[in-house]
Design a protein around this motif. Structure first.
Motif, short mmCIF file in Angstrom:
data_model
loop_
_atom_site.label_atom_id
_atom_site.label_comp_id
_atom_site.label_asym_id
_atom_site.label_seq_id
_atom_site.Cartn_x
_atom_site.Cartn_y
_atom_site.Cartn_z
N UNK A 290 0.80 -1.23 0.00
CA UNK A 290 0.00 0.00 0.00
C UNK A 290 0.83 1.27 0.00
N UNK A 291 0.35 2.26 0.75
CA UNK A 291 0.97 3.59 0.77
C UNK A 291 2.05 3.64 1.85
N UNK A 292 3.27 3.29 1.46
CA UNK A 292 4.39 3.26 2.38
C UNK A 292 5.24 4.52 2.22
N UNK A 293 6.18 4.70 3.15
CA UNK A 293 7.10 5.84 3.06
C UNK A 293 7.93 5.78 1.78
N UNK B 271 -9.17 5.76 -5.58
CA UNK B 271 -9.65 7.00 -4.97
C UNK B 271 -8.86 7.35 -3.71
N UNK B 272 -8.49 6.35 -2.90
CA UNK B 272 -7.66 6.61 -1.71
C UNK B 272 -6.29 7.14 -2.12
N UNK B 273 -5.72 6.54 -3.15
CA UNK B 273 -4.42 6.97 -3.64
C UNK B 273 -4.46 8.41 -4.15
N UNK B 274 -5.47 8.73 -4.94
CA UNK B 274 -5.61 10.08 -5.49
C UNK B 274 -5.75 11.10 -4.37
N UNK B 275 -6.63 10.81 -3.42
CA UNK B 275 -6.84 11.74 -2.30
C UNK B 275 -5.55 11.97 -1.52
N UNK B 276 -4.81 10.90 -1.28
CA UNK B 276 -3.56 10.99 -0.53
C UNK B 276 -2.51 11.83 -1.26
N UNK B 277 -2.29 11.55 -2.55
CA UNK B 277 -1.26 12.25 -3.30
C UNK B 277 -1.61 13.71 -3.55
N UNK B 278 -2.86 13.98 -3.89
CA UNK B 278 -3.27 15.37 -4.14
C UNK B 278 -3.15 16.19 -2.86
N UNK B 279 -3.52 15.60 -1.73
CA UNK B 279 -3.44 16.31 -0.45
C UNK B 279 -1.98 16.51 -0.02
N UNK B 280 -1.19 15.45 -0.13
CA UNK B 280 0.19 15.47 0.37
C UNK B 280 1.12 16.35 -0.49
N UNK B 281 0.97 16.30 -1.81
CA UNK B 281 1.93 16.96 -2.70
C UNK B 281 1.36 18.15 -3.46
N UNK B 282 0.09 18.45 -3.25
CA UNK B 282 -0.57 19.57 -3.92
C UNK B 282 -0.39 19.49 -5.44
N UNK C 93 -4.99 3.06 -13.15
CA UNK C 93 -3.90 4.00 -13.45
C UNK C 93 -4.37 5.44 -13.24
N UNK C 94 -3.54 6.22 -12.56
CA UNK C 94 -3.81 7.64 -12.36
C UNK C 94 -2.61 8.44 -12.84
N UNK C 95 -2.88 9.62 -13.39
CA UNK C 95 -1.82 10.49 -13.89
C UNK C 95 -1.87 11.81 -13.12
N UNK C 96 -0.73 12.21 -12.58
CA UNK C 96 -0.62 13.42 -11.77
C UNK C 96 0.35 14.40 -12.42
N UNK C 97 0.12 15.69 -12.19
CA UNK C 97 1.01 16.72 -12.73
C UNK C 97 1.26 17.80 -11.67
N UNK C 98 2.51 18.20 -11.58
CA UNK C 98 2.89 19.36 -10.77
C UNK C 98 4.13 19.97 -11.42
N UNK C 99 4.08 21.26 -11.68
CA UNK C 99 5.18 21.92 -12.38
C UNK C 99 6.38 22.12 -11.46
N UNK C 100 7.55 21.76 -11.97
CA UNK C 100 8.86 22.07 -11.37
C UNK C 100 9.76 22.54 -12.51
N UNK C 101 10.58 23.53 -12.25
CA UNK C 101 11.46 24.06 -13.29
C UNK C 101 12.38 23.00 -13.87
N UNK C 102 12.88 22.09 -13.00
CA UNK C 102 13.83 21.08 -13.46
C UNK C 102 13.14 19.88 -14.11
N UNK C 103 11.83 19.84 -14.07
CA UNK C 103 11.09 18.70 -14.59
C UNK C 103 11.24 18.53 -16.10
N UNK C 104 11.13 17.31 -16.55
CA UNK C 104 11.35 16.97 -17.95
C UNK C 104 10.17 17.38 -18.84
#
Length: 94
Positions: A27-30, A59-70, A80-91
């Protein structure tokens, strides 16, 4: 906040990407959180797959990642879920 046009473009880009993070029976480990964070910083766009043996729902995974990493959910299909967050160094960039 991503527009529908942005999400469509990100779905197109993610189609050819491999799953960078797999959620298994533990599951959702460190380690999973660390892997997701590293992938998000390196690529900006992360595809996450939940294996059949996992006790975590999508749905648990999505809620956890969206909350934790904004980060933002781009799409979810099956296990399968796809997430996006902008970082300057990102590919991958919009």
């Amino acid at each position: 906040m991503l527009s529908n046009k942005d999400k469509k473009e990100l779905r197109r880009l993610a189609h050819h990407e491999k799953n960078l993070v797999n959620v298994g029976k533990h599951g959702l480990t460190d380690n999973l959180y660390e892997s997701f964070e590293a992938a998000l910083e390196q690529h900006n766009l992360v595809k996450v797959n939940i294996l059949k043996t996992s006790s975590v729902t999508l749905d648990e995974l999505i809620e956890s990642f969206v909350h934790e990493y904004e980060c933002e959910l781009v799409n979810k299909t099956g296990r399968v879920a796809i997430f996006y967050k902008y970082h300057e160094e990102g590919r991958i960039k919009l």
